[in-house]
Design a protein around this motif. Structure first.
Motif, PDB file in Angstrom:
ATOM      1  N   ARG A  61       0.866  -1.167   0.000  1.00 46.25           N
ATOM      2  CA  ARG A  61       0.000   0.000   0.000  1.00 46.25           C
ATOM      3  C   ARG A  61       0.902   1.215   0.000  1.00 46.25           C
ATOM      4  N   VAL A  65      -2.363   4.299   1.543  1.00 48.36           N
ATOM      5  CA  VAL A  65      -3.605   4.689   0.877  1.00 48.36           C
ATOM      6  C   VAL A  65      -3.832   3.877  -0.397  1.00 48.36           C
ATOM      7  N   VAL A  66      -2.909   4.014  -1.351  1.00 51.15           N
ATOM      8  CA  VAL A  66      -3.115   3.388  -2.659  1.00 51.15           C
ATOM      9  C   VAL A  66      -2.722   1.914  -2.589  1.00 51.15           C
ATOM     10  N   PHE A  68      -1.799  -1.852  -3.808  1.00 50.16           N
ATOM     11  CA  PHE A  68      -1.281  -2.614  -4.944  1.00 50.16           C
ATOM     12  C   PHE A  68      -1.394  -4.085  -4.591  1.00 50.16           C
ATOM     13  N   THR A  87     -10.786  -3.711  -2.548  1.00 50.01           N
ATOM     14  CA  THR A  87      -9.366  -3.360  -2.454  1.00 50.01           C
ATOM     15  C   THR A  87      -8.538  -4.187  -3.424  1.00 50.01           C
ATOM     16  N   ILE A  90      -9.137  -2.909  -6.977  1.00 53.95           N
ATOM     17  CA  ILE A  90      -8.417  -1.655  -7.258  1.00 53.95           C
ATOM     18  C   ILE A  90      -6.914  -1.934  -7.341  1.00 53.95           C
ATOM     19  N   GLY A  91      -6.420  -2.642  -6.332  1.00 56.88           N
ATOM     20  CA  GLY A  91      -4.977  -2.873  -6.248  1.00 56.88           C
ATOM     21  C   GLY A  91      -4.437  -3.645  -7.434  1.00 56.88           C
ATOM     22  N   ILE A  94      -4.812  -1.533 -10.841  1.00 52.56           N
ATOM     23  CA  ILE A  94      -3.761  -0.551 -11.126  1.00 52.56           C
ATOM     24  C   ILE A  94      -2.594  -1.237 -11.832  1.00 52.56           C
TER      25      ILE A  94
END
Lengths: 344, 207
Positions: A61, A65-66, A68, A87, A90-91, A94
């Motif tokens: 992360r 926040v972001v 992976f 999660t 999204i992770g 990306i």
């Protein structure tokens, strides 16, 4: 006494090629820097004062926040639990999105296992040069069919679906290495060590032949736009084959250009490591954004300017082989190679 | 990929056969707060270790190769070394927040955490053997709720409240801990149960 005055001989010193890129312009340096920075960030994230990349290669992360998530881990977990967390979506999304555009850059620029094996190769080359006074490799690494990697990928994906266990995340040397270094669970480094020892004798075996994650990235990045471009103005003037000899994935880099007139390396297993670019003495190759299949073939000439030399090559090689295309870079056809090379 | 799938079925079956034999004798492993039941947890956990990074008390660690292939890399903790402080002083349970796959499921309140159940061994517990000891009671995050004292000033665990955080085990002064967290203990409503010894037996009892 005399031995002190004797200068050491470097039989291979001048044979390495006249051109060597300046250090700061070598991809090999920058990809090691990025991989080392990422690994360093993972390790430092153990401490509270550096919350950049918590976790390990399976999932991290950025700044808390972001997220992976390793695409293969996401796939395995989705199949094992029959459920996809936001999660994870999204992770993994990306990284999948990045790989769709950039190809398997993870392998070249991020993967800690890739870094370890890369440095292993550096040590090996230096060792061979210093101890055995042996030149660097002069033959292409044997090509292992991609189906082996894809088969292993299928095995782990199928295993997750059938038995509900993300097995690759437990045994992956990539994860074992990063977990070992980050969290101090050293047991897993045994497998990493075994691979490192094996790779001393069979260079880049793991990445080239076995890694299922690399296989998945190859599939995802099949139509990526970041490719090793071949400059038709420079290509074909010398046939040194250094790129193909150095390529860790054993890709015959110039073959698609000479045979299919493709202006980019189209092999899905290319990890964009840039080794071929670094060794190229004529700056034929470059890592560039490339439009979808670009060829210098007849109908495509409108898009791409052809040099006279390139045009001659296309016409000549076809004519000479009488319809069946002869690979001028094939080792077994050194005679025909000399012939073709001479004509240019 | 088809060949790989077939090989996966065969090898997987073989592996699971071997592994289930091995795991029948292995003791229960403490999982972080909010962990799903062991099988679902091992399915959902990607072994990334973000929970370990998130833990402000350094409680969690990842299991090494010694515990069987299935459990490699999954988070665990040893209550006698570092217990789970249930993120006291923080707004939320940080490991659960960090987990990307919800292998650690959301918990509304730290009180709802069920890592295991504290089980007191009355044979070696100091309070049961004539000494005056309230170490576990003092350590417990929910004193007089999870650990109570009877009229003889002997502690007992209230199964409905105990979170299994392990603070009592950590605090217990006896050399062999006289209170241990049993992962697989069945929660019996309305009071404590006596058990001969700690971890591992519960699992066998349940089959």
């Amino acid at each position: 006494m005399m031995t002190h005055h004797r200068k050491p001989e470097h039989p291979g010193h001048h044979a390495h090629g006249p051109v060597k890129r300046p250090l700061l312009r070598r991809w090999a340096l920058w990809r090691r820097v990025t991989a080392a920075l990422f690994l360093g960030a993972l390790v430092c994230s153990q401490f509270e004062w550096f919350p950049w990349f918590g976790g390990s290669t399976a999932g991290t992360r950025l700044l808390g926040v972001v997220p992976f998530v390793d695409p293969l881990a996401a796939l395995e977990v989705a199949l094992a639990t029959r459920h996809v967390e936001a999660t994870v979506l999204i992770g993994a999304g990306i990284l999948i999105g990045a790989a769709m555009i950039l190809g398997p850059v993870f392998c070249g620029f991020v993967c800690p296992m890739g870094l370890a094996l890369d440095l292993n190769q550096v040590v090996r080359r230096v060792f061979q040069r210093v101890v055995f006074r042996k030149k660097v490799r002069t033959a292409m690494p044997t090509r292992v069919p991609n189906s082996v990697r894809y088969g292993l990928l299928g095995f782990f994906v199928g295993f997750a679906a059938l038995y509900g266990l993300p097995l690759f995340q437990t045994v992956s040397p990539i994860n074992l290495l990063s977990r070992g270094l980050v969290f101090g669970v050293w047991g897993g480094l045994v497998l990493v060590g075994v691979i490192v020892v094996v790779e001393w004798f069979v260079p880049r075996l793991w990445c080239r032949a076995l890694c299922p994650l690399g296989a998945l990235y190859s599939i995802i990045g099949r139509w990526a736009v970041l490719r090793v471009r071949i400059d038709p103005h420079e290509a074909g003037k010398i046939r040194c084959q250094q790129c193909q000899i150095r390529c860790p994935m054993g890709i015959p880099i110039m073959r698609t250009y000479t045979l299919g007139k493709e202006l980019a390396v189209w092999d899905p297993s290319c990890i964009r490591c840039g080794d071929c670019i670094d060794v190229c003495p004529r700056s034929v190759l470059g890592l560039r954004l490339t439009r979808f299949p670009e060829k210098t073939e007849g109908e495509a000439t409108g898009a791409v300017e052809l040099t006279v030399g390139g045009g001659q090559l296309n016409g000549a090689s076809k004519a000479r082989s009488g319809g069946t295309l002869v690979d001028p870079l094939d080792h077994s056809r050194s005679a025909s190679r000399a012939e073709t090379g001479g004509s240019l | 990929m088809g060949g790989g799938l077939l090989a996966g079925c065969g090898l997987g079956g073989l592996y699971l056969g071997l592994d289930s034999v091995a795991s029948a004798s292995s003791g229960g492993v403490l999982r972080p707060p909010g962990a799903l039941d062991e099988r679902a947890f091992l399915s959902a956990c990607i072994r990334c270790g973000q929970c370990v990074d998130a833990c402000p008390f350094g409680t969690l660690r990842l299991t090494d190769l010694t515990v069987g292939l299935k459990k490699v890399g999954a988070p665990t903790f040893e209550a006698s070394e570092t217990p789970c402080y249930l993120c006291q002083g923080y707004d939320e349970l940080l490991c659960i927040e960090a987990c990307p796959t919800h292998a650690l499921g959301p918990v509304a309140d730290p009180r709802e955490v069920r890592i295991g159940l504290a089980v007191i061994d009355e044979d070696i517990c100091l309070a049961y053997n004539g000494a005056m000891c309230r170490a576990c009671w003092h350590a417990c995050p929910y004193p007089d709720e999870a650990i109570k004292y009877n009229e003889m000033l002997r502690p007992f665990v209230c199964a409905e409240v105990c979170t299994g955080c392990g603070l009592c085990e950590y605090a217990c002064p006896t050399e062999t801990k006289s209170v241990v967290i049993d992962v697989d203990a069945e929660r019996v409503h309305g009071g404590h149960r006596r058990r001969g010894s700690g971890r591992g037996k519960g699992r066998q009892g349940r089959g």
